[in-house]
Design a protein around this motif. Structure first.
Motif, PDB file in Angstrom:
ATOM      1  N   ALA A  74     -43.299 -30.706 -73.002  1.00 34.95           N
ATOM      2  CA  ALA A  74     -43.029 -30.324 -71.605  1.00 34.95           C
ATOM      3  C   ALA A  74     -42.642 -28.700 -72.066  1.00 34.95           C
ATOM      4  O   ALA A  74     -43.104 -28.196 -72.756  1.00 34.95           O
ATOM      5  CB  ALA A  74     -41.409 -30.736 -71.406  1.00 34.95           C
TER       6      ALA A  74
ATOM      7  N   PRO B  98     -47.866 -25.348 -70.001  1.00 34.82           N
ATOM      8  CA  PRO B  98     -48.750 -26.083 -69.643  1.00 34.82           C
ATOM      9  C   PRO B  98     -49.590 -26.669 -71.045  1.00 34.82           C
ATOM     10  O   PRO B  98     -49.752 -25.911 -71.948  1.00 34.82           O
ATOM     11  CB  PRO B  98     -49.739 -25.160 -68.825  1.00 34.82           C
TER      12      PRO B  98
ATOM     13  N   GLU C  14     -45.681 -36.615 -71.652  1.00 39.53           N
ATOM     14  CA  GLU C  14     -45.409 -35.398 -71.076  1.00 39.53           C
ATOM     15  C   GLU C  14     -44.584 -35.502 -69.829  1.00 39.53           C
ATOM     16  O   GLU C  14     -44.786 -36.612 -69.062  1.00 39.53           O
ATOM     17  CB  GLU C  14     -46.807 -34.725 -70.691  1.00 39.53           C
ATOM     18  N   TYR C  15     -43.603 -34.725 -69.637  1.00 37.45           N
ATOM     19  CA  TYR C  15     -43.051 -34.791 -68.327  1.00 37.45           C
ATOM     20  C   TYR C  15     -43.055 -33.309 -67.652  1.00 37.45           C
ATOM     21  O   TYR C  15     -43.019 -32.383 -68.667  1.00 37.45           O
ATOM     22  CB  TYR C  15     -41.607 -35.290 -68.637  1.00 37.45           C
ATOM     23  N   TYR C  16     -42.752 -33.156 -66.485  1.00 40.74           N
ATOM     24  CA  TYR C  16     -42.467 -31.840 -66.006  1.00 40.74           C
ATOM     25  C   TYR C  16     -41.129 -31.929 -65.106  1.00 40.74           C
ATOM     26  O   TYR C  16     -40.867 -33.159 -64.330  1.00 40.74           O
ATOM     27  CB  TYR C  16     -43.890 -31.605 -64.941  1.00 40.74           C
TER      28      TYR C  16
ATOM     29  N   PRO D 121     -36.140 -33.498 -65.394  1.00 41.10           N
ATOM     30  CA  PRO D 121     -37.578 -33.908 -65.154  1.00 41.10           C
ATOM     31  C   PRO D 121     -37.704 -34.918 -64.288  1.00 41.10           C
ATOM     32  O   PRO D 121     -36.721 -35.456 -63.787  1.00 41.10           O
ATOM     33  CB  PRO D 121     -37.564 -34.851 -66.655  1.00 41.10           C
TER      34      PRO D 121
ATOM     35  N   VAL E   2     -49.942 -33.717 -65.113  1.00 40.32           N
ATOM     36  CA  VAL E   2     -48.587 -33.493 -65.746  1.00 40.32           C
ATOM     37  C   VAL E   2     -47.758 -34.877 -65.653  1.00 40.32           C
ATOM     38  O   VAL E   2     -46.689 -35.031 -66.372  1.00 40.32           O
ATOM     39  CB  VAL E   2     -47.772 -32.493 -65.669  1.00 40.32           C
TER      40      VAL E   2
ATOM     41  N   ASP F 202     -43.369 -23.388 -58.694  1.00 35.87           N
ATOM     42  CA  ASP F 202     -44.671 -23.733 -59.042  1.00 35.87           C
ATOM     43  C   ASP F 202     -45.448 -24.043 -58.062  1.00 35.87           C
ATOM     44  O   ASP F 202     -45.111 -24.416 -56.936  1.00 35.87           O
ATOM     45  CB  ASP F 202     -44.571 -24.740 -60.236  1.00 35.87           C
TER      46      ASP F 202
ATOM     47  N   TYR G  52     -50.700 -32.093 -60.611  1.00 35.16           N
ATOM     48  CA  TYR G  52     -51.398 -31.020 -61.365  1.00 35.16           C
ATOM     49  C   TYR G  52     -50.826 -29.664 -60.983  1.00 35.16           C
ATOM     50  O   TYR G  52     -50.464 -29.488 -59.719  1.00 35.16           O
ATOM     51  CB  TYR G  52     -52.842 -31.073 -60.870  1.00 35.16           C
ATOM     52  N   LEU G  53     -50.569 -28.847 -61.993  1.00 34.21           N
ATOM     53  CA  LEU G  53     -49.933 -27.430 -61.845  1.00 34.21           C
ATOM     54  C   LEU G  53     -51.384 -26.528 -61.721  1.00 34.21           C
ATOM     55  O   LEU G  53     -52.287 -26.561 -62.623  1.00 34.21           O
ATOM     56  CB  LEU G  53     -49.233 -26.928 -63.003  1.00 34.21           C
TER      57      LEU G  53
ATOM     58  N   ARG H 148     -48.007 -20.271 -60.611  1.00 33.44           N
ATOM     59  CA  ARG H 148     -46.743 -19.934 -59.830  1.00 33.44           C
ATOM     60  C   ARG H 148     -46.826 -19.039 -58.729  1.00 33.44           C
ATOM     61  O   ARG H 148     -47.554 -18.223 -58.659  1.00 33.44           O
ATOM     62  CB  ARG H 148     -45.655 -19.273 -61.115  1.00 33.44           C
TER      63      ARG H 148
ATOM     64  N   LYS I 128     -43.837 -19.963 -73.026  1.00 34.07           N
ATOM     65  CA  LYS I 128     -43.630 -19.433 -71.773  1.00 34.07           C
ATOM     66  C   LYS I 128     -44.036 -17.813 -72.012  1.00 34.07           C
ATOM     67  O   LYS I 128     -43.558 -17.296 -72.734  1.00 34.07           O
ATOM     68  CB  LYS I 128     -42.238 -19.592 -71.164  1.00 34.07           C
TER      69      LYS I 128
END
Length: 535
Positions: free
Chosen positions: A307, A310, A329-331, A338, A354, A415, A426-427, A430, A521
């Protein structure tokens, strides 16, 4: 067997028998779960007893229910003990990114209203320089494994302040007032502005079993299992992972600092079953020589959860090829926890996704201007609702900002993304990173993904800079792989070949290293500041 169970555990978990599989596949003698850091080993019972003694010490310094105390510490057993101490007295730990120093650290110490700060002795000077009046400093010794990991020499206590060990030794354990694992105040990384303190409500006793059940499913934690903590515990995801692992009575191995080969060594040595990671760790492991990767037995691993940043489809495919279909995976966010989840099969079937909502959570995509729901495939602002039982929150000293990011019980952390027809998220970028150049909306993440495919590029950051004619134009800061020969024209031509020409960066800069934190990040704020003239 030594009596198990601490008051912050639920009854069902505290009474559960912890067993470990023997090498022959049977069940070995009943053993106590342990916490390892370097060569030091303590049983989890000892860790929790020390935490309860430290809690009494904090009370003697004026910390009570609802009060906050800061932790400026690297990964080690004392970090876990200092965090768990909060549950025994109803206080709230505030983990600080020890890299910060300067104004960010000062902001956290003041903004959080912490009464006490527990700090590793080599970081005392940084705290002293920023400490608000009245803040009580408690020194923690720097253990050998931390000193070795960070190449610290002759680190000793300053002797100016009470030590953590003194507080533990002087006091008897306190009786706990809550049975929930402590979820401390996590400060956002401050990639675009001053960090904000996320103050979460306490978990009601009736919600705890449901929350633990969801956490076991999403974080892949199981009572009595073997967990490895390789990521900084001051970050939200690994911090929550550590607290739930302790509450579930797991064997915990702490890495003071991530090292790719050391990670594989620990997995083999301690038969690690579950681990939470970030994509930058995957990248470092994949760069190991093939013979090194193949020399370690990692067959004990049952779940690799990632997590916080990306992960490219190519990287995820490579990790699944290596470890098998055990990658999850978690978002979510520090604020809402989450709320979407993805296993290996789903990731391969939906490259770049994600996850999709799980355990009672939900997600909506809303228009950035009107706030209206958007259809599948259309990017907009992501709003999420956390898993069942996840506590509500506010921002310390900024309730208006808390209200601003909510719509009908759904929270956004800023986001942008979209849902596909199957409900997978999907990301794309931002909101704060979106560039408006000549009236056209440009999403830098798309350009970054493009340039990451250019041979020789190790890392890239694309962002908007002031432009007299267009309002904003694009700058790309590029970090190259060792020995790579890439020119400014190579960068521009690659973008022009693969994307629209208006997405070609006007400014291209090659940096030795981009400013990322340990979770991967990117601090674009630091790069953007280079292009803004002081008033």
């Amino acid at each position: 067997m030594t009596q198990r169970g601490a008051a912050w555990e639920s009854d069902a978990i505290s009474e559960e028998t912890i067993r470990r599989e023997s090498p022959q596949g049977g069940v070995a003698d009943v053993v106590e779960p342990v916490v390892r850091s370097g060569q030091r080993v303590r049983t989890l019972v000892e860790v929790k007893s020390r935490a309860a003694r430290l809690a009494a010490g904090l009370v003697s310094l004026g910390v009570g229910p609802g009060d906050r105390y800061a932790l400026v510490m690297r990964n080690e057993t004392a970090f876990l003990e200092a965090s768990l101490a909060a549950a025994a007295i109803g206080a709230v730990p505030v983990p600080a990114n020890w890299h910060w120093g300067g104004s960010d650290l000062g902001h956290l110490l003041r903004d959080s209203g912490s009464k006490v700060v527990i700090v590793h002795s080599d970081l005392v000077a940084a705290v002293e320089a920023q400490a608000p009046e009245g803040l009580i400093i408690v020194e923690a010794e720097v253990p050998e494994e931390v000193a070795e990991a960070y190449h610290l020499e002759e680190v000793t206590l300053t002797g100016k302040y009470v030590s953590l060990e003194t507080l533990v030794a002087r006091h008897e354990p306190v009786a706990a007032v809550t049975d929930a694992p402590p979820l401390g105040v996590i400060y956002t990384s401050g990639t675009t502005g001053l960090p904000k303190g996320v103050l979460r409500n306490r978990v009601p006793a009736g919600e705890l079993p449901k929350l633990l059940q969801a956490s076991m499913g999403m974080l892949k934690l199981n009572p009595g299992g073997n967990a490895l903590l390789p990521a900084p515990l001051y970050h939200a995801a690994p911090n929550s992972n550590a607290m739930f692992a302790a509450a579930l009575g797991m064997n915990i191995t702490i890495m003071p600092k991530f090292d790719a080969e050391e990670f594989l060594c620990l997995v083999q040595e301690h038969r690690i079953q579950s681990v939470q990671m970030v994509p930058t760790m995957f990248t470092r492991m994949l760069r190991l020589p093939q013979e090194v990767r193949e020399s370690y037995d990692v067959s004990s691993l049952q779940a690799i959860v990632h997590a916080a940043a990306p992960c490219s489809p190519e990287t995820k495919q490579a990790v699944i090829d290596w470890f098998g279909p055990i990658v999850y995976e978690y978002y979510g966010g520090s604020e809402v926890g989450p709320y979407v989840f993805c296993d290996s099969a789903e990731a391969l079937a939906h490259p770049g996704a994600v996850g999709k909502p799980a355990y009672g959570s939900d997600v909506r995509i809303l228009d950035i201007v009107t706030g209206e729901p958007l259809p599948a495939g259309t990017p907009g602002v992501i709003y999420g609702r956390g898993i069942d039982g996840w506590p509500d929150f506010t921002y310390i000293g900024n309730h208006a900002k808390r209200r601003e990011i909510e719509r009908d019980g759904y929270i956004t952390v800023g986001d942008i993304g979209y849902l596909d027809e199957d409900g997978f998220l999907y990301l794309t970028d931002r909101v704060s990173d979106m560039v408006i150049s000549g009236g056209v909306n440009i999403y830098p993440a798309e350009i970054e993904a493009c340039l990451s495919r250019l041979e020789g590029v190790a890392d890239v950051a694309v962002f908007g800079i002031p432009d007299e004619d267009f309002g904003e134009s694009l700058a790309a800061h590029v970090e190259l792989l060792p020995g790579a020969q890439v020119t400014v024209d190579d960068v521009r031509d690659f973008v022009a070949t693969n994307l629209a020409r208006y997405k070609v960066p006007r400014v291209v800069v090659f940096d030795e290293a981009l400013p990322r934190d340990d979770s991967g990040k990117l601090f674009k704020r630091r790069l953007k500041e280079l292009y803004h003239k002081p008033a």
